[in-house]
Design a protein around this motif. Structure first.
Motif, mmCIF file in Angstrom:
data_model
loop_
_atom_site.group_PDB
_atom_site.id
_atom_site.type_symbol
_atom_site.label_atom_id
_atom_site.label_comp_id
_atom_site.label_asym_id
_atom_site.label_seq_id
_atom_site.Cartn_x
_atom_site.Cartn_y
_atom_site.Cartn_z
ATOM 1 N N PRO A 31 0.795 -1.235 0.000
ATOM 2 C CA PRO A 31 0.000 0.000 0.000
ATOM 3 C C PRO A 31 0.822 1.277 0.000
ATOM 4 O O PRO A 31 0.407 2.275 -0.588
ATOM 5 C CB PRO A 31 -0.861 -0.127 1.266
ATOM 6 C CG PRO A 31 -0.180 -1.148 2.117
ATOM 7 C CD PRO A 31 0.474 -2.097 1.168
ATOM 8 N N LYS A 32 1.991 1.279 0.649
ATOM 9 C CA LYS A 32 2.808 2.488 0.666
ATOM 10 C C LYS A 32 3.334 2.837 -0.717
ATOM 11 O O LYS A 32 3.638 4.006 -0.995
ATOM 12 C CB LYS A 32 3.977 2.319 1.649
ATOM 13 C CG LYS A 32 3.552 2.272 3.106
ATOM 14 C CD LYS A 32 4.738 2.170 4.023
ATOM 15 C CE LYS A 32 4.306 2.138 5.488
ATOM 16 N NZ LYS A 32 5.466 2.008 6.403
ATOM 17 N N ALA A 33 3.453 1.828 -1.603
ATOM 18 C CA ALA A 33 3.893 2.044 -2.981
ATOM 19 C C ALA A 33 2.724 1.965 -3.952
ATOM 20 O O ALA A 33 2.920 1.749 -5.149
ATOM 21 C CB ALA A 33 4.954 1.005 -3.352
ATOM 22 N N VAL A 34 1.521 2.178 -3.446
ATOM 23 C CA VAL A 34 0.280 2.029 -4.236
ATOM 24 C C VAL A 34 0.315 0.687 -4.967
ATOM 25 O O VAL A 34 -0.049 0.578 -6.128
ATOM 26 C CB VAL A 34 0.044 3.196 -5.201
ATOM 27 C CG1 VAL A 34 -1.432 3.232 -5.635
ATOM 28 C CG2 VAL A 34 0.426 4.523 -4.586
ATOM 29 N N ASN A 35 0.823 -0.327 -4.272
ATOM 30 C CA ASN A 35 0.808 -1.712 -4.745
ATOM 31 C C ASN A 35 1.538 -1.898 -6.073
ATOM 32 O O ASN A 35 1.155 -2.740 -6.899
ATOM 33 C CB ASN A 35 -0.639 -2.208 -4.849
ATOM 34 C CG ASN A 35 -1.364 -2.092 -3.530
ATOM 35 O OD1 ASN A 35 -0.859 -2.511 -2.494
ATOM 36 N ND2 ASN A 35 -2.544 -1.483 -3.546
ATOM 37 N N ALA A 36 2.609 -1.119 -6.275
ATOM 38 C CA ALA A 36 3.412 -1.264 -7.490
ATOM 39 C C ALA A 36 3.896 -2.705 -7.616
ATOM 40 O O ALA A 36 4.297 -3.344 -6.642
ATOM 41 C CB ALA A 36 4.592 -0.301 -7.457
ATOM 42 N N ARG A 69 -5.339 3.823 -1.713
ATOM 43 C CA ARG A 69 -4.881 4.670 -2.821
ATOM 44 C C ARG A 69 -5.114 4.079 -4.199
ATOM 45 O O ARG A 69 -5.158 4.823 -5.174
ATOM 46 C CB ARG A 69 -3.399 4.993 -2.626
ATOM 47 C CG ARG A 69 -3.154 5.785 -1.351
ATOM 48 C CD ARG A 69 -1.678 5.909 -1.039
ATOM 49 N NE ARG A 69 -0.970 6.675 -2.065
ATOM 50 C CZ ARG A 69 0.360 6.740 -2.148
ATOM 51 N NH1 ARG A 69 1.111 6.062 -1.283
ATOM 52 N NH2 ARG A 69 0.942 7.465 -3.070
ATOM 53 N N GLY A 70 -5.232 2.769 -4.294
ATOM 54 C CA GLY A 70 -5.508 2.224 -5.620
ATOM 55 C C GLY A 70 -5.172 0.762 -5.762
ATOM 56 O O GLY A 70 -4.598 0.138 -4.865
ATOM 57 N N LEU A 71 -5.542 0.229 -6.917
ATOM 58 C CA LEU A 71 -5.246 -1.168 -7.232
ATOM 59 C C LEU A 71 -3.757 -1.374 -7.425
ATOM 60 O O LEU A 71 -3.135 -2.237 -6.801
ATOM 61 C CB LEU A 71 -5.999 -1.587 -8.500
ATOM 62 C CG LEU A 71 -5.611 -2.950 -9.086
ATOM 63 C CD1 LEU A 71 -5.977 -4.082 -8.130
ATOM 64 C CD2 LEU A 71 -6.260 -3.167 -10.454
ATOM 65 N N CYS A 72 -3.151 -0.567 -8.310
ATOM 66 C CA CYS A 72 -1.739 -0.780 -8.639
ATOM 67 C C CYS A 72 -1.232 0.403 -9.455
ATOM 68 O O CYS A 72 -1.811 0.746 -10.484
ATOM 69 C CB CYS A 72 -1.579 -2.075 -9.435
ATOM 70 S SG CYS A 72 0.113 -2.414 -9.991
ATOM 71 N N ALA A 73 -0.151 1.017 -8.988
ATOM 72 C CA ALA A 73 0.416 2.181 -9.660
ATOM 73 C C ALA A 73 1.378 1.811 -10.777
ATOM 74 O O ALA A 73 2.088 2.673 -11.294
ATOM 75 C CB ALA A 73 1.124 3.074 -8.642
ATOM 76 N N GLY A 74 1.398 0.527 -11.175
ATOM 77 C CA GLY A 74 2.276 0.101 -12.265
ATOM 78 C C GLY A 74 3.418 -0.756 -11.787
ATOM 79 O O GLY A 74 3.441 -1.213 -10.641
ATOM 80 N N GLY A 75 4.372 -0.962 -12.660
ATOM 81 C CA GLY A 75 5.559 -1.723 -12.288
ATOM 82 C C GLY A 75 6.451 -0.905 -11.363
ATOM 83 O O GLY A 75 6.338 0.321 -11.272
ATOM 84 N N GLY A 118 -9.332 3.629 -7.451
ATOM 85 C CA GLY A 118 -8.152 4.442 -7.200
ATOM 86 C C GLY A 118 -7.210 4.411 -8.392
ATOM 87 O O GLY A 118 -7.634 4.328 -9.547
ATOM 88 N N LEU A 119 -5.897 4.468 -8.113
ATOM 89 C CA LEU A 119 -4.907 4.483 -9.187
ATOM 90 C C LEU A 119 -4.782 3.110 -9.838
ATOM 91 O O LEU A 119 -4.643 2.091 -9.158
ATOM 92 C CB LEU A 119 -3.544 4.903 -8.642
ATOM 93 C CG LEU A 119 -3.343 6.391 -8.346
ATOM 94 C CD1 LEU A 119 -1.951 6.616 -7.761
ATOM 95 C CD2 LEU A 119 -3.525 7.239 -9.596
ATOM 96 N N VAL A 120 -4.829 3.093 -11.165
ATOM 97 C CA VAL A 120 -4.611 1.876 -11.965
ATOM 98 C C VAL A 120 -3.759 2.307 -13.153
ATOM 99 O O VAL A 120 -4.265 2.777 -14.171
ATOM 100 C CB VAL A 120 -5.934 1.254 -12.455
ATOM 101 C CG1 VAL A 120 -5.670 -0.082 -13.130
ATOM 102 C CG2 VAL A 120 -6.923 1.085 -11.311
ATOM 103 N N LEU A 121 -2.449 2.168 -13.017
ATOM 104 C CA LEU A 121 -1.532 2.697 -14.014
ATOM 105 C C LEU A 121 -0.626 1.602 -14.565
ATOM 106 O O LEU A 121 -0.273 0.661 -13.856
ATOM 107 C CB LEU A 121 -0.656 3.793 -13.391
ATOM 108 C CG LEU A 121 -1.388 4.961 -12.710
ATOM 109 C CD1 LEU A 121 -0.376 5.909 -12.065
ATOM 110 C CD2 LEU A 121 -2.265 5.705 -13.699
ATOM 111 N N GLY A 122 -0.238 1.735 -15.830
ATOM 112 C CA GLY A 122 0.756 0.854 -16.413
ATOM 113 C C GLY A 122 0.494 -0.609 -16.163
ATOM 114 O O GLY A 122 -0.508 -1.168 -16.615
#
Length: 358
Positions: A31-36, A69-75, A118-122
């Motif tokens: 979670p601290k890395a938006v689940n990268a 904050r989101g599902l996953c902010a990417g790699g 939330g954030l869903v990137l890359g």
């Protein structure tokens, strides 16, 4: 997601696997890395999803992100940056596993439900938008922002965006814009709108109910898509394969299109031109073929200057002043772009055996 006892089979604390009733639950747990997404997370997901595909006690799978904050902010692009500085192969190995995971998700034999909240990137798009039940909320902020860091959309994103209405997918690829839930639905990156405060209740329902019936009970009409309202000028400006001409048209249209032109010109010139070519070339490909193409392109970006410089400027030093090489779109020639798509020989990504496993 309910308080009942769960069968836990976590291979790493960064991603958790549980069986709740007949539902297999994947929780991205950084979670601290938006689940990268890390290499270990991708490998664990590939292994567990393959196992669940053959488990008659699992009727459906749900993927969601820990935290608010989101599902996953990417790699994990900091890990990619370090690997580039070290001259290693860790990133190429990570992509090979990640792309196999994306392909598995697209072919999954059971309902694969993604909470795209939330954030869903890359890379987060890769593990959600290839699923069969893709749910967005009023909090969704989705995007393929790779041109901002000197890279191009991958994880099958070029194929997904090539299928969007008109030239709206091209617009999303070149600008890297964050999209709300309504825009994601319009682009074809998602299917269903559910208010974020109903997700926990929906997850509980999925433990015992058929997916279609449960989702139908919680689905609501989405707000209007801003992108849909802009399609007329987007289609007119983004037609063709010439990035310079696209920018000229945007400036001619005026208004908000001028800001879009400024946005594109601030991105890596090489990334803009290769992203445009990637989306065009992806049209008509299978997902496996698109992923193989993206792998070729990705390895070329690892060897070039802009990907490393983009991550430095945006994430490492955070000065937001990347020095692109070349510095202008006009300096990136056709041959320069073509070189990104050349075959890799022995390094080509092989995907067919992965598909046969499910």
């Amino acid at each position: 997601m309910g308080e009942q006892a769960a069968e836990k089979t976590a291979a790493t604390d960064e991603v958790l696997f549980e069986r709740r009733g007949r539902l297999g639950v994947v929780t991205l747990n950084r979670p601290k890395a938006v689940n990268a997404l890390t290499a270990g997370m991708a490998a664990a997901m590939l292994e567990q999803l393959t196992r669940w595909a053959h488990d008659d006690d699992v009727a459906a799978v749900l993927v969601h992100g820990a935290g608010e904050r989101g599902l996953c902010a990417g790699g994990d692009i900091v890990a990619i940056y370090r690997d580039m500085l070290d001259g290693g192969d860790a990133t190429a190995d990570f992509w090979a596993v990640e792309y196999r995971l994306d392909l598995l998700i697209s072919d999954y034999p059971k309902p694969y439900v993604a909470f795209m909240d939330g954030l869903v990137l890359g890379g987060g798009v890769g593990i959600s938008a290839h699923g069969s039940v893709r749910i967005v909320t009023e909090r969704t902020r989705m995007g393929m922002p790779e041109t901002t860091i000197g890279f191009v959309p991958d994880v099958g994103g070029t194929l997904l965006l090539s299928r969007s209405p008109g030239e709206t997918g091209t617009h999303a690829a070149l600008t890297g814009a964050h999209l709300n839930g309504a825009d994601a639905l319009f682009l074809g990156l998602a299917d269903i709108f559910v208010p974020s405060d109903r997700l926990e209740e929906l997850a509980s329902a999925l433990e015992t109910e058929a997916v279609d019936a449960a989702v139908a009970r919680f689905a609501e009409p989405a707000p209007d898509s801003v992108l849909a309202a802009q399609q007329e000028w987007i289609d007119a400006c983004y037609a063709g394969d010439d990035a310079e001409e696209i920018i000229r048209r945007l400036r001619t249209v005026g208004g908000e299109a001028v800001d879009v032109a400024d946005t594109i010109e601030a991105k890596s010139p090489t990334a803009v031109k290769v992203a445009l070519a990637s989306v065009r070339r992806a049209s008509g490909l299978t997902l496996a073929e698109a992923l193989q193409q993206e792998y070729r392109v990705g390895l070329r970006f690892l060897a070039g200057p802009d990907f490393r410089e983009g991550i430095r400027a945006q994430v490492v030093d955070k000065d937001r002043t990347p020095h692109w090489k070349p510095a202008s779109i006009a300096e990136v020639g056709r041959d320069d772009v073509e070189a990104y798509f050349a075959p890799l020989g022995e390094r080509e990504l092989k995907l067919s055996k992965e598909r046969d496993n499910v």
